[in-house]
Design a protein around this motif. Structure first.
Motif, PDB file in Angstrom:
ATOM      1  N   PRO A  27      13.123  71.080   5.338  1.00  0.00           N
ATOM      2  CA  PRO A  27      14.486  70.533   5.388  1.00  0.00           C
ATOM      3  C   PRO A  27      14.767  69.754   6.683  1.00  0.00           C
ATOM      4  N   ARG A  28      13.952  69.953   7.705  1.00  0.00           N
ATOM      5  CA  ARG A  28      14.137  69.278   8.994  1.00  0.00           C
ATOM      6  C   ARG A  28      13.376  67.957   9.091  1.00  0.00           C
ATOM      7  N   GLN A  29      12.754  67.505   8.005  1.00  0.00           N
ATOM      8  CA  GLN A  29      11.945  66.279   8.054  1.00  0.00           C
ATOM      9  C   GLN A  29      12.783  65.097   8.518  1.00  0.00           C
ATOM     10  N   GLN A  30      12.209  64.340   9.457  1.00  0.00           N
ATOM     11  CA  GLN A  30      12.816  63.101   9.937  1.00  0.00           C
ATOM     12  C   GLN A  30      11.768  62.005   9.837  1.00  0.00           C
ATOM     13  N   ASP A  31      12.182  60.852   9.317  1.00  0.00           N
ATOM     14  CA  ASP A  31      11.277  59.722   9.124  1.00  0.00           C
ATOM     15  C   ASP A  31      11.724  58.552   9.986  1.00  0.00           C
ATOM     16  N   GLN A  32      10.746  57.801  10.464  1.00  0.00           N
ATOM     17  CA  GLN A  32      11.022  56.581  11.217  1.00  0.00           C
ATOM     18  C   GLN A  32      10.016  55.523  10.775  1.00  0.00           C
ATOM     19  N   THR A  33      10.494  54.312  10.542  1.00  0.00           N
ATOM     20  CA  THR A  33       9.631  53.212  10.142  1.00  0.00           C
ATOM     21  C   THR A  33       9.601  52.176  11.251  1.00  0.00           C
ATOM     22  N   VAL A  34       8.404  51.726  11.593  1.00  0.00           N
ATOM     23  CA  VAL A  34       8.208  50.707  12.623  1.00  0.00           C
ATOM     24  C   VAL A  34       7.441  49.551  11.979  1.00  0.00           C
ATOM     25  N   THR A  35       7.956  48.339  12.125  1.00  0.00           N
ATOM     26  CA  THR A  35       7.286  47.161  11.585  1.00  0.00           C
ATOM     27  C   THR A  35       7.033  46.169  12.711  1.00  0.00           C
ATOM     28  N   LEU A  36       5.792  45.707  12.827  1.00  0.00           N
ATOM     29  CA  LEU A  36       5.413  44.728  13.840  1.00  0.00           C
ATOM     30  C   LEU A  36       4.800  43.519  13.161  1.00  0.00           C
ATOM     31  N   ARG A  37       5.124  42.345  13.644  1.00  0.00           N
ATOM     32  CA  ARG A  37       4.490  41.120  13.159  1.00  0.00           C
ATOM     33  C   ARG A  37       3.627  40.582  14.286  1.00  0.00           C
ATOM     34  N   LEU A  38       2.363  40.390  14.002  1.00  0.00           N
ATOM     35  CA  LEU A  38       1.443  39.861  15.007  1.00  0.00           C
ATOM     36  C   LEU A  38       1.583  38.347  15.045  1.00  0.00           C
ATOM     37  N   SER A  39       1.538  37.785  16.243  1.00  0.00           N
ATOM     38  CA  SER A  39       1.809  36.352  16.377  1.00  0.00           C
ATOM     39  C   SER A  39       0.565  35.486  16.315  1.00  0.00           C
ATOM     40  N   GLY A  40      -0.600  36.054  16.493  1.00  0.00           N
ATOM     41  CA  GLY A  40      -1.812  35.247  16.472  1.00  0.00           C
ATOM     42  C   GLY A  40      -2.959  35.979  15.826  1.00  0.00           C
ATOM     43  N   LYS A  41      -3.966  35.235  15.376  1.00  0.00           N
ATOM     44  CA  LYS A  41      -5.059  35.874  14.644  1.00  0.00           C
ATOM     45  C   LYS A  41      -5.909  36.787  15.515  1.00  0.00           C
ATOM     46  N   ASP A  42      -5.895  36.580  16.829  1.00  0.00           N
ATOM     47  CA  ASP A  42      -6.701  37.414  17.722  1.00  0.00           C
ATOM     48  C   ASP A  42      -5.865  38.444  18.469  1.00  0.00           C
ATOM     49  N   GLU A  43      -4.609  38.594  18.108  1.00  0.00           N
ATOM     50  CA  GLU A  43      -3.730  39.514  18.814  1.00  0.00           C
ATOM     51  C   GLU A  43      -3.972  40.946  18.354  1.00  0.00           C
ATOM     52  N   SER A  44      -3.908  41.872  19.291  1.00  0.00           N
ATOM     53  CA  SER A  44      -3.934  43.288  18.949  1.00  0.00           C
ATOM     54  C   SER A  44      -2.786  43.964  19.686  1.00  0.00           C
ATOM     55  N   VAL A  45      -2.272  45.023  19.108  1.00  0.00           N
ATOM     56  CA  VAL A  45      -1.109  45.712  19.664  1.00  0.00           C
ATOM     57  C   VAL A  45      -1.380  47.211  19.640  1.00  0.00           C
ATOM     58  N   LEU A  46      -1.147  47.877  20.772  1.00  0.00           N
ATOM     59  CA  LEU A  46      -1.192  49.333  20.798  1.00  0.00           C
ATOM     60  C   LEU A  46       0.171  49.816  20.315  1.00  0.00           C
ATOM     61  N   VAL A  47       0.182  50.468  19.168  1.00  0.00           N
ATOM     62  CA  VAL A  47       1.433  50.907  18.570  1.00  0.00           C
ATOM     63  C   VAL A  47       1.920  52.183  19.238  1.00  0.00           C
TER      64      VAL A  47
END
Length: 53
Positions: A27-47
């Motif tokens: 009953p205590r479940q909490q959800d969060q959604t994160v959406t990232l758009r990468l700007s270049g084909k060689d880009e990487s992001v530490l989420v």
């Protein structure tokens, strides 16, 4: 049979959507959604980092 992927590519646009849940299946479940758009084909992001105890 080839493995299926949920990834789609349109030109060089790539994105990432994460759904994080705490207290899963309680009953205590909490959800969060994160959406990232990468700007270049060689880009990487530490989420982020997480620890499971």
């Amino acid at each position: 049979m080839q493995p299926r992927s949920r990834w789609s590519r349109v030109g060089w646009i790539a994105g990432l959507t994460l759904r994080l849940s705490t207290g899963w299946a309680t009953p205590r479940q909490q959800d969060q959604t994160v959406t990232l758009r990468l700007s270049g084909k060689d880009e990487s992001v530490l989420v982020g980092e997480f620890e499971v105890k």
